[in-house]
Design an enzyme around this catalytic site. Structure first.
Site, PDB file in Angstrom:
ATOM      1  CE  LYS A 137      59.665 -17.483  41.057  1.00 39.69           C
ATOM      2  NZ  LYS A 137      59.285 -17.006  42.404  1.00 39.69           N
ATOM      3  CD  GLU A 141      43.384 -18.810  37.486  1.00 40.07           C
ATOM      4  OE1 GLU A 141      43.107 -17.656  37.873  1.00 40.07           O
ATOM      5  OE2 GLU A 141      43.557 -19.764  38.237  1.00 40.07           O
ATOM      6  CB  CYS A 148      41.638 -17.239  40.963  1.00 39.85           C
ATOM      7  SG  CYS A 148      43.395 -17.346  41.276  1.00 39.85           S
ATOM      8  CD  GLU A 160      41.188 -12.275  42.675  1.00 40.16           C
ATOM      9  OE1 GLU A 160      41.663 -11.942  41.592  1.00 40.16           O
ATOM     10  OE2 GLU A 160      40.924 -13.447  42.974  1.00 40.16           O
TER      11      GLU A 160
END
Lengths: 130, 508
Positions: B190, B264, B303, B404
């Site tokens: 997906k 992750e 990331c 983040e």
């Protein structure tokens, strides 16, 4: 007392629409980390299981608002306002198919406000007290 | 504040992209069961450029069914044959590299310079890496005593679900698809709803390579297509890259089905510059300056974005002067222009979020060293999502140091001692990436060992070669991608414990 989380009128309208569509109460959990992170996630109430690592910051438009405790340590000096913006998001937050995304605006509390903030609760305690 | 540096080249031609794409299920193009499609908006100009199928539970179930049909024979396909097919996919991508690089730039908004030099070459190499390692892979055998032998054999898990992020649409899909197929699993993928097109362009190119049902791709929105995938009791595993709340939710669903997950989940990576970095004004100093500016790679949508610069206070002035100068020289412009160095943020909500962090940084009293605002580009880019690369100076308790941002924003702070550098570096919820820059041989080993992160780049940053395991500590997730150890995240161990003794044990 100064609330820790506020909600804009536009976001309230979206919450109303979603409540009607899903026929259930809703909840928010503030996310951290990459991609669609640092955004408030909206779920059907109870779909996301909060636990001992979460804290309850209050209610917005009758929806519980949670965050993980370690994240709250870095966020607690700011007042959050849940708003919406056009966009796609990429998570399981239920407003995404509408082409809009809940987002957070932040503002630093003044020293005065900081002395008189609405109390936070353990997430589990907040759920049980209802 | 200085002005934005602009790209001077003309954009290259846009590649041809279909008006709409269906799902890829069971080796065929399948219309969404709802009959609905959604517009895919290019971050370059904020305009729709293609449509993607709006998948739902019915489509996901169809894809899982196709994968289950394919699994019995795919799981028994020889390693030699699986390897050959993965290599064939790599070859096809290589032949179409320029086309796919351009499509990726339109889908995601990143500069063509990067899709050409990083995304696509890494995709190709990644398929080849997993094609190779399964040829050399062996199970183990041990003799417990002269009559007893234990064989530990690998068996593929089965049908897996893989949820892909939007920051490197093709590369992140490859990180998941290649090891799963190499291990003998069948998969339902997906893609992110912001970037559902480039992977379908890829599927058109490789549609006939694999047996039907081995690789299925269903597009759609998280709550409508992602959730039925993550909750399906018919999957043997779910793999996810994204943020913490969805990560928890997927683990919660996986706990109901008692299946494993790999995650992750992002980071807030420290990039540490020791005093010796500035011992000479040489090539290495220049490399270190570039290492600090790597926060702007992929518009900061990585990331492991090195979003916290920790620099020794004695070299702050000489080092940061160069970092600011280099940051201000980053050319913004049309992502399809060959000299553009930084493109657009991937979506409007991402763009708005980054802007909200620029405001928080200023409100919290961080000092703005450069950037700090949207980049108002013209010539058709007025509605694209462009932000100037930004450097803030502040302290590690500020929200911009802890969250983040996933944009071209870096926060710098100073340290006096190695202990203080480590304390700041580890004062974060996350532990994905980190950088350490030094000319001191002892520091080069000891400091990375003391950083709580799964990947520490030493005198380099943001390189992602296959064969170097990549994954998180702390709240950055678990699992190690990019390496043959990922195979074991898609496999079971079948132990055959064999007795060659003709005599009974003597209990009964």
């Amino acid at each position: 007392m100064t609330p820790r989380v506020l909600v804009t009128e536009k976001a309230k309208n979206t919450i109303d629409t979603l409540r009607k569509r899903f026929g259930t109460d809703l909840m928010f959990h503030q996310s951290g980390g990459c991609c669609d992170g640092s955004s408030p996630m909206c779920f059907e109430k109870g779909d996301f299981k909060v636990g001992g690592s979460d804290i309850w910051l209050g209610k917005i438009h009758d929806c519980d608002f949670f965050m993980s405790k370690d994240q709250f340590e870095y966020w607690k000096h700011t007042q959050l306002t849940v708003d919406i913006t056009p966009g796609r998001g990429s998570s399981f937050s239920i407003e995404i198919p509408m082409g809009i995304r809940f987002m957070i605006h932040s503002r630093l509390f003044t020293d005065e406000e900081f002395q008189d903030l609405s109390p936070v609760k353990e997430a589990e305690e907040a759920i049980q007290s209802e | 504040m200085t002005t934005t540096t602009l790209s001077q080249s003309k954009p290259v031609d846009r590649p041809e992209i279909k008006e709409q794409y269906e799902h890829f299920i069971g080796g065929e193009w399948v219309a969404p069961s709802s009959g609905e499609y959604f517009e895919n908006i290019s971050p370059i100009d904020g305009k729709p450029f293609s449509k993607a199928a709006r998948g739902n539970k019915e489509d996901i179930d169809k894809a899982i069914e196709a994968a289950h049909k394919a699994f019995p024979s795919w799981s028994k396909t020889s390693a030699a044959n699986r390897s050959k097919l993965l290599n064939k996919i790599a070859d096809i991508i290589e032949e179409n590299q320029e086309h796919l690089a351009r499509v990726e730039t339109i889908d995601n908004g990143k500069a063509l310079r990067e899709t050409r030099a990083a995304d696509l070459p890494l995709v190709i190499d990644h398929f080849r890496y997993f094609a190779s390692v399964i040829r050399a892979d062996e199970s183990s055998i041990s003799e417990h005593d002269e009559h007893t032998v234990s064989i530990a054999l690998h068996e593929p898990l089965g049908v897996v679900g893989q949820i892909i992020p939007w920051n490197f649409p093709l590369l992140m899909a490859t990180w998941k698809i290649a090891p799963a197929l190499a291990a003998g699993c069948c998969t339902v993928v997906k893609p992110a709803e912001q970037t559902p097109t480039s992977i379908m362009v890829l599927m058109e190119l490789i549609a006939d390579v694999l047996p039907p049902g081995v690789l299925n791709v269903v597009t759609g929105f998280g709550p409508e297509a992602g959730k039925p995938l993550a909750t399906s009791p018919r999957l043997a595993k779910v793999s996810f890259t994204g943020e913490t709340t969805t990560g928890r939710l997927i683990m919660q669903y996986a706990s109901e089905n008692l299946v494993p997950v790999t995650m992750e989940l992002g980071g807030k990576s420290p990039n540490i510059f020791m005093k010796s970095v500035a011992d000479a004004d040489d090539e290495f100093f220049d490399k270190a300056v570039e290492g600090a500016v790597m926060f702007a790679l992929n518009q900061g949508e990585i990331c492991t974005c090195p979003s916290r610069i920790l620099v020794h206070e004695d070299i702050y002035d000489v080092f940061m002067e160069k970092v600011i100068e280099r940051t201000n020289a980053i050319k913004l412009g049309h992502p399809l222009a060959e000299d553009t160095m930084m493109g657009a943020q991937a979506s409007n909500d991402q763009y708005e979020k980054v802007l909200s962090y620029l405001k928080i940084g200023k409100d919290e009293g961080a000092e703005l060293l450069c950037g700090g605002e949207k980049a108002d580009l013209n010539s058709g880019l007025e509605n694209g999502y462009y932000i100037r690369p930004t450097i803030f100076k502040g302290h590690n308790k500020m929200r911009i140091f802890q969250e983040e941002i996933f944009g071209p924003v870096v926060c710098v702070t100073t340290f006096k001692s190695t202990e203080e550098a480590l304390e700041i570096a580890n004062d974060t919820m996350y532990g994905l990436g980190a950088g350490l820059w030094s000319r001191d041989a002892h520091e080069l080993y000891q400091v990375p060992r003391a950083i709580q992160a799964g990947r520490v780049w030493v005198n380099c940053y943001n390189t992602y070669p296959a064969h170097a395991p990549f994954g998180g500590y702390k709240k950055s997730g678990f699992g190690r991608e990019n390496h043959l150890m990922m195979l074991d995240h898609y496999r079971q161990t079948k132990n055959m414990l064999i007795s060659y003794d003709k005599n009974k044990m003597g209990f009964f």
